[in-house]
Write a protein that holds these residues in place. Structure first.
Motif, short mmCIF file in Angstrom:
data_model
loop_
_atom_site.label_atom_id
_atom_site.label_comp_id
_atom_site.label_asym_id
_atom_site.label_seq_id
_atom_site.Cartn_x
_atom_site.Cartn_y
_atom_site.Cartn_z
N ALA A 1 0.82 -1.30 0.15
CA ALA A 1 -0.06 -0.11 0.00
C ALA A 1 1.07 1.33 -0.04
O ALA A 1 1.80 1.13 0.70
N GLY A 2 0.66 2.17 -0.84
CA GLY A 2 1.44 3.50 -1.13
C GLY A 2 0.50 4.68 -1.12
O GLY A 2 -0.77 4.76 -1.47
N ILE A 3 1.07 5.70 -0.38
CA ILE A 3 0.45 7.06 -0.70
C ILE A 3 1.51 8.09 -1.04
O ILE A 3 2.74 7.97 -0.47
N THR A 4 1.16 8.99 -2.02
CA THR A 4 2.18 9.90 -2.55
C THR A 4 1.49 11.31 -2.37
O THR A 4 0.18 11.45 -2.98
N VAL A 5 2.04 12.07 -1.90
CA VAL A 5 1.46 13.49 -1.99
C VAL A 5 2.64 14.60 -2.70
O VAL A 5 3.80 14.33 -2.33
N GLY A 6 2.39 15.72 -3.35
CA GLY A 6 3.32 16.52 -3.99
C GLY A 6 2.83 17.84 -3.99
O GLY A 6 1.72 18.26 -3.87
N SER A 7 3.83 18.68 -4.47
CA SER A 7 3.58 20.06 -4.91
C SER A 7 2.28 20.10 -5.92
O SER A 7 1.98 19.30 -6.70
N PHE A 8 1.66 21.34 -5.93
CA PHE A 8 0.60 21.58 -6.82
C PHE A 8 -0.47 20.63 -6.76
O PHE A 8 -1.04 20.26 -7.91
N GLY A 9 -0.86 20.15 -5.66
CA GLY A 9 -2.13 19.38 -5.35
C GLY A 9 -2.21 18.00 -5.77
O GLY A 9 -2.93 17.37 -6.38
N LEU A 10 -1.04 17.49 -5.78
CA LEU A 10 -0.88 15.82 -6.09
C LEU A 10 -1.20 14.96 -4.87
O LEU A 10 -0.51 15.11 -3.72
N TYR A 11 -2.38 14.23 -4.92
CA TYR A 11 -2.76 13.28 -3.88
C TYR A 11 -2.90 12.10 -4.55
O TYR A 11 -3.74 12.00 -5.45
N ARG A 12 -2.28 10.92 -4.26
CA ARG A 12 -2.29 9.63 -4.87
C ARG A 12 -2.24 8.48 -3.83
O ARG A 12 -1.36 8.48 -3.00
N ALA A 13 -3.02 7.46 -4.08
CA ALA A 13 -3.07 6.42 -3.29
C ALA A 13 -3.08 4.98 -4.38
O ALA A 13 -3.52 4.89 -5.45
N ASN A 14 -2.31 3.93 -3.85
CA ASN A 14 -2.12 2.73 -4.83
C ASN A 14 -2.31 1.57 -3.69
O ASN A 14 -1.61 1.61 -2.79
N LEU A 15 -2.92 0.49 -4.24
CA LEU A 15 -2.89 -1.01 -3.55
C LEU A 15 -2.35 -1.88 -4.64
O LEU A 15 -2.96 -1.90 -5.71
N ASP A 16 -1.73 -2.94 -4.10
CA ASP A 16 -1.23 -4.03 -4.71
C ASP A 16 -1.35 -5.22 -4.06
O ASP A 16 -0.57 -5.50 -3.26
N PHE A 17 -2.10 -6.37 -4.54
CA PHE A 17 -2.50 -7.29 -3.87
C PHE A 17 -2.05 -8.53 -4.69
O PHE A 17 -2.33 -8.72 -5.83
N ASP A 18 -1.34 -9.48 -4.19
CA ASP A 18 -0.79 -10.46 -4.85
C ASP A 18 -1.05 -11.82 -4.02
O ASP A 18 -0.51 -11.92 -2.88
N GLY A 19 -1.64 -12.86 -4.48
CA GLY A 19 -1.83 -14.07 -3.73
C GLY A 19 -2.35 -15.35 -4.49
O GLY A 19 -2.64 -15.27 -5.66
N LYS A 20 -2.81 -16.14 -3.73
CA LYS A 20 -3.39 -17.55 -4.24
C LYS A 20 -4.96 -17.60 -3.94
O LYS A 20 -5.42 -17.13 -2.71
N LEU A 21 -5.72 -18.06 -4.91
CA LEU A 21 -6.95 -18.30 -4.71
C LEU A 21 -7.35 -19.75 -4.42
O LEU A 21 -8.54 -19.94 -4.20
N SER A 22 -6.43 -20.55 -4.19
CA SER A 22 -6.52 -21.94 -4.08
C SER A 22 -5.43 -22.65 -3.36
O SER A 22 -4.44 -22.01 -3.52
N LYS A 23 -5.63 -23.49 -2.54
CA LYS A 23 -4.74 -24.17 -1.72
C LYS A 23 -3.61 -24.72 -2.36
O LYS A 23 -2.60 -24.70 -1.99
N ASP A 24 -3.91 -25.17 -3.63
CA ASP A 24 -2.81 -25.92 -4.39
C ASP A 24 -1.92 -25.03 -5.07
O ASP A 24 -0.94 -25.34 -5.67
N GLY A 25 -2.19 -23.76 -5.11
CA GLY A 25 -1.31 -22.85 -5.83
C GLY A 25 -1.53 -22.68 -7.24
O GLY A 25 -0.78 -22.02 -8.09
N ARG A 26 -2.45 -23.38 -7.66
CA ARG A 26 -2.84 -23.10 -9.28
C ARG A 26 -3.41 -22.18 -9.54
O ARG A 26 -3.27 -21.46 -10.55
N LEU A 27 -4.30 -21.63 -8.93
CA LEU A 27 -5.10 -20.37 -9.22
C LEU A 27 -4.63 -19.16 -8.28
O LEU A 27 -4.69 -19.31 -7.02
N LEU A 28 -4.15 -18.41 -9.13
CA LEU A 28 -3.54 -17.00 -8.48
C LEU A 28 -4.18 -15.90 -9.02
O LEU A 28 -4.85 -15.69 -9.98
#
Length: 796
Positions: A252-279
C-alpha cells in the motif's frame, strides 16, 4: 485472410515438427527458494562445464533447454552469497526437475534482490512478450529495460512522467501533457506496445499508462516487427503489466506532492486455491493532480485485476483486465502562444478558461494469454486482446495571435473512440542438428483497429476587441460565452461525415532461426516477416499493401560476460493520414544497420551496452505546418536518415550503489524530400536532441545507526535540441539546451519505505515548443518549477 492463415499454419507445423521428431537433448527445470522457503527470483543458474546459463523468474522458476545427455553439476549463484550446487543426469527427451535452496535468510535475500537484480536497475532477461529465448546479452539488438526499482526510486507515476531519462537518446515532446506519451528516439516517434501488442491506433494514442499497472518497461531499439507486431524502424517500448507471482504479499502506498498531487495505490498478490494453481493480482490507484498553471487538473482512477490458472504442468492461462479513467482539463491548455519568442511570459501563464467542461476518458483492455509446453524444448503461446478507448472532450488552440500578444482563444470539440481486436500465436524452442543449435521462433500476428474522431466543431471564447491578454489575463466569463456542442448524432456518424475515421486490418507471418555455433558462442540469426495490411485513412476506399522484410543478425560471445553483435533488418509500417491534395498514403519502409558490444560486469551486477547505428526511413507522414484550427492534414516527408551512437550503463556498481547512466549522439536529417513538400534536403529532422546525457544514482547505508537511510538523484542534459515541428522561421528551429537536476532522500527498513524527491532542483524554466507560420506565433509548453513529492509504502 484464409490464405494467410493457411500459410501461418504451414509455417508453425513446419517448425513444430521437430517437437515430435527431435532426438538427442533433454532439459532441466526447477525452483529456487530461500532458506525459509520463499521464491528466489533472478538467480543465475549455470550448467558447469558448458556455456548454458538461465535466470530464475519472479516466481523462482527456471528452465534450461537443449542439454545434451550426460552427468553435470548445476550451480545457482547470487552476488554476495554462497553458491548452491546440485548433481544432475540428463537423458534424451526427458525433463529433469531440480529444487535448489539458497542458505540465507529471506530478509537478506530480498535486500540483495531488491538492490542487485530484480529490484535493481539491471535486468538480464526480457519478458516472455519479447519472444526472446535467450538472455539479453546474447540478443543481436540493443534492448534496455526500465525496472520496477527505477520506477519506484524516481517516483514515476505515469509513462509520461520522466521514464525517458533511463534510456539513451529517448526524448519526449510533452505533446498534450499527460494524455499521451509520444517518445522520440533515433530520429522518429517510436511505437507503443503493451505485453507484446502494438496499441497505437492514431497519431496521438494510446492513453499514457498509470504506473500502478506496470511491472517494467522494455525499450527495443531498431525494428522489432519480426518478434512482436508492426513496429517503427526507430524502435518501440513495451509496457509489461504486473502478473501474479505465486507469493502471498501486498503493498500500500500514498504519494503527496506540490501543486495538489494526492495519490494512493494498492497492490494485492496471492493465491485463490490451496494448491497454488489459481493465482490473482489486483492493483488499484486513485489520483488527484493539479498543476503549477491555474485551472488545470488531471484526475485518474485505475483498476487492474489479473487471474492465472495452472491447468497442469504444461499449460497456464492468464486473464487480465485494465480500466483507466481520466478526467482532465482541456487538453490544449498546456500550450502558451506569443509573437516575440519562446518563454516570453511567466512560466505559470495559462490560456485555460475556467468553467470549460472536462475531458473525460474511459480506457478498457482485456487480454487472455495461454502458454503450453509442447515438450521439454518447445513452447506454444497464444494471446488475444480487446482495447476500447472513449474520449469526450475539447482541445484549446488560438485562432489568431496579434503582434501585441493578444489572442482569440478557440476551443474545439475532440470526441474520439478507438477499438482494437488483436491476436497473436507463436511457437519457440530449440533444435540440435549435429553441432549446431537452433533457437526457432515462428508465429502469426493479426489485428483490426478502428479510430473515429469528431473535431468539426469549434467555438471562439474571445471576440475582436475583447481579446485575451496573457500579460493582463481575465479569467471571468468569456466574451463570446461558453461553447454548446452538438452531439445529437453518434460519434461514428459524425466522424465519417468529416473524414475523421481511421481503420486498419493486418496479418503478419514471421519466422526466425538463430543458429548457434561453437557451443553457442557464435549465433547467426536469419529471420523474415510477411505483412499484409488493408487500411482506410480518414475516409475513402481501403488501400492494401504487403511486403516481406528480412532480418540478419550476428552475435558473438568474446567470453562468458561479453558479446559483440551486428544487425541488418527492415521495417514495414502502415500509417494513416490525409493530405490537402488527397495523395495516396504509402506505408513507412525503413532499413536499419547496427553494431554493438554488451558486457555484464561482476557476474551481472551491472551491464553496459554501446551501439552505433544508421536508419533510412521512407514515406513518413508528419503534421502539415500550415494546419489551421481544427485541421488535421499531413505532409509526406520523403526520406530521412538517422545515425548515431548510444551508451547505456545500469546496475549495482558496488554494494548498495545503483546507477543508471546513458549518453546518445543523434544526427537526423532529410536526405530526400517529396515534391511539393515543406522540407529541404539537408534540413534537420524536428523533435530530437543531438546530445542527450542522463544519470540516476541511488545509495543506501547498510550498517550503523543510520542503516536504511539512502540518497538518490540524477540529471538530464539535452544539447542542440531541434523544435517539435518544422517551420520556415530560422530563429524558431532550435531550442535552448535543457538541464534538469533532481535529488532525494529515502529510508527503508523492514516493510516500510519513505521517499522524498525534489524535481528541477535548480528551478529552471524548461520547455519544448516550435513556431506556427500560419499564426505568426511561437508556442511552447513549460515543465513544472521546483517540485517535491513524498511517498510512503508498506509491504505486507
Amino acid at each position: 485472410m484464409k490464405r494467410y492463415s493457411a500459410i501461418l499454419l504451414a509455417s508453425i507445423l513446419f517448425f513444430a515438427a521437430p517437437v515430435l521428431a527431435q532426438q538427442g537433448t533433454g532439459s532441466i527445470k526447477g525452483h529456487i527458494t530461500s532458506s525459509d522457503n520463499r521464491p528466489a527470483s533472478w538467480v543465475t543458474v549455470l550448467l558447469k562445464g558448458t556455456k548454458k546459463t538461465v535466470t530464475s523468474d519472479e516466481e523462482g522458476n527456471f528452465h534450461m533447454r537443449g542439454v545434451k545427455p550426460g552427468s553435470y553439476q548445476l550451480e545457482a549463484t547470487l552476488v554476495g552469497y554462497e553458491s548452491a550446487l546440485h548433481n544432475v543426469t540428463v537423458e534424451e527427451n526427458k525433463t529433469i526437475t531440480v529444487n535448489l535452496s539458497l542458505q540465507v535468510s529471506n530478509q537478506e535475500l530480498q535486500e540483495v534482490i531488491v538492490r542487485t537484480s530484480k529490484g535493481g536497475y539491471n535486468a538480464r532477461q526480457g519478458s516472455a512478450s519479447l519472444r526472446l529465448n535467450e538472455p539479453l546479452l546474447e540478443a543481436p539488438q540493443n534492448i534496455q529495460v526500465v525496472t520496477s526499482a527505477n520506477l519506484a526510486d524516481q517516483q514515476i507515476i505515469s509513462m509520461s512522467d520522466g521514464v525517458v531519462r533511463n534510456i539513451s537518446g529517448a526524448v519526449r515532446l510533452e505533446h498534450w501533457g499527460d494524455l499521451y506519451t509520444n517518445i522520440h528516439m533515433r530520429g522518429s516517434q517510436i511505437q507503443a506496445f503493451r505485453n507484446g501488442f502494438n496499441v497505437v491506433s492514431s497519431f496521438w494514442g494510446p492513453l499514457t499508462e498509470d504506473m500502478s499497472i506496470v511491472d517494467h518497461i522494455e525499450f527495443v531499439k531498431g525494428p522489432a516487427g519480426f518478434m512482436l507486431a508492426n513496429g517503427d524502424p526507430s524502435g518501440m517500448y513495451n509496457v509489461v503489466t504486473k502478473k501474479p507471482t505465486g507469493q502471498t504479499k501486498g503493498e500500500a502506498g500514498i504519494t503527496v506532492g506540490s501543486f495538489g498531487l494526492y495519490r494512493a495505490n494498492l497492490d494485492f498478490d496471492g493465491k485463490l486455491s490451496k494448491d497454488g494453481r489459481l493465482l490473482y493480482r489486483l492493483n488499484l490507484a486513485a489520483q488527484n493532480k493539479k498543476s503549477f498553471r491555474n485551472f488545470e487538473y488531471n484526475d485518474r482512477y485505475t483498476l487492474a485485476p489479473v487471474i492465472s490458472y495452472q491447468v497442469d504442468d504444461k499449460t497456464k492461462i492468464t486473464a487480465e483486465y485494465v480500466y483507466q479513467n481520466a478526467r482532465m482539463s482541456d487538453v490544449g491548455s498546456f500550450y502558451v502562444f506569443g509573437p516575440d519568442g519562446f518563454a516570453q511570459y511567466p512560466r505559470n501563464t495559462t490560456f485555460m478558461q475556467p468553467g470549460l467542461e472536462p475531458t473525460k476518458i474511459n480506457d478498457h483492455s482485456f487480454t487472455v494469454n495461454i502458454q503450453h509446453d509442447l515438450s521439454a524444448d518447445w513452447k506454444l503461446t497464444a494471446q488475444a486482446a480487446y482495447y476500447n478507448y472513449n474520449q469526450a472532450g475539447t482541445s484549446m488552440w488560438p485562432s489568431s495571435v496579434a503582434a501585441d500578444g493578444k489572442v482569440i482563444r478557440s476551443t474545439g470539440l475532440w470526441d474520439a473512440q478507438s477499438e482494437m481486436t488483436l491476436a497473436q500465436a507463436f511457437v519457440n524452442g530449440t533444435v540440435q542438428t549435429g553441432r549446431i543449435q537452433h533457437r526457432i521462433l515462428a508465429g502469426l500476428d493479426m489485428g483490426n483497429k478502428e479510430y473515429y474522431a469528431d473535431w468539426s466543431q469549434s467555438h471562439a471564447l474571445d471576440t475582436a476587441g475583447g481579446e485575451f491578454d496573457p500579460l493582463n489575463p481575465n479569467y471571468g466569463y468569456p466574451g463570446n460565452g461558453y461553447p454548446v456542442w452538438d452531439r445529437s448524432q453518434p460519434l461514428k456518424t459524425r466522424a465519417i461525415a468529416i473524414g475523421g475515421d481511421i481503420s486498419q486490418k493486418y496479418t503478419g507471418l514471421y519466422v526466425s532461426d538463430e543458429l548457434g555455433f561453437f557451443d553457442n558462442r557464435v549465433r547467426l540469426t536469419l529471420a523474415g516477416r510477411y505483412t499484409y495490411v488493408s487500411q482506410i485513412n480518414f475516409g475513402g476506399d481501403p488501400e492494401e499493401a504487403k511486403r516481406v522484410t528480412p532480418r540478419v543478425g550476428l552475435s558473438v560471445n568474446l567470453d562468458r560476460n561479453t558479446s559483440v553483435y551486428g544487425l541488418y533488418d527492415e521495417a514495414f509500417v502502415p500509417q494513416a493520414g490525409h493530405t490537402r491534395n488527397n495523395d495516396k498514403i504509402r506505408p513507412i519502409t525503413g532499413a536499419n544497420l547496427e553494431f554493438g558490444i554488451k558486457r555484464d560486469w561482476f557476474n551481472g551486477r551491472w551491464n553496459t551496452t554501446a551501439s552505433i547505428y544508421r536508419i533510412m526511413k521512407n514515406n513518413e507522414l508528419t503534421g502539415d505546418p500550415n494546419n489551421g484550427a481544427n485541421e488535421n492534414y499531413s505532409v509526406v516527408i520523403g526520406q530521412k536518415k538517422a545515425q548515431g551512437i548510444e551508451f547505456d550503463l545500469r546496475g549495482t556498481i558496488i554494494k548498495n550503489l545503483n546507477v543508471v547512466a546513458n549518453y546518445a549522439y543523434t544526427d537526423s536529417k532529410f536526405t530526400e524530400v517529396a515534391q511539393g513538400g515543406v522540407y529541404k534536403t539537408g534540413d534537420v529532422v524536428p523533435g530530437f536532441a543531438k546530445h542527450t546525457v542522463n544519470s540516476w544514482v541511488n545509495y543506501k547505508l547498510s550498517k550503523g545507526v543510520f542503516k536504511g537511510l539512502g540518497f538518490t538523484g540524477g540529471f538530464s542534459w539535452l544539447v542542440d535540441r531541434a523544435t517539435a515541428e518544422w517551420t520556415t522561421k530560422p530563429s524558431a528551429m532550435e531550442l535552448p539546451d535543457y538541464f534538469k537536476l533532481d535529488a532525494g532522500i529515502f529510508y527503508e527498513r523492514d516493510r516500510l519505505r519513505l521517499n522524498v524527491n525534489v524535481f528541477n532542483v535548480l528551478d529552471k524554466y524548461l520547455y519544448t515548443g516550435s513556431y506556427y507560420d500560419w499564426l505568426s506565433a511561437y508556442y511552447w509548453q513549460a515543465e513544472a518549477p521546483r517540485t517535491a513529492r513524498f511517498s510512503i509504502a508498506y509491504r505486507f
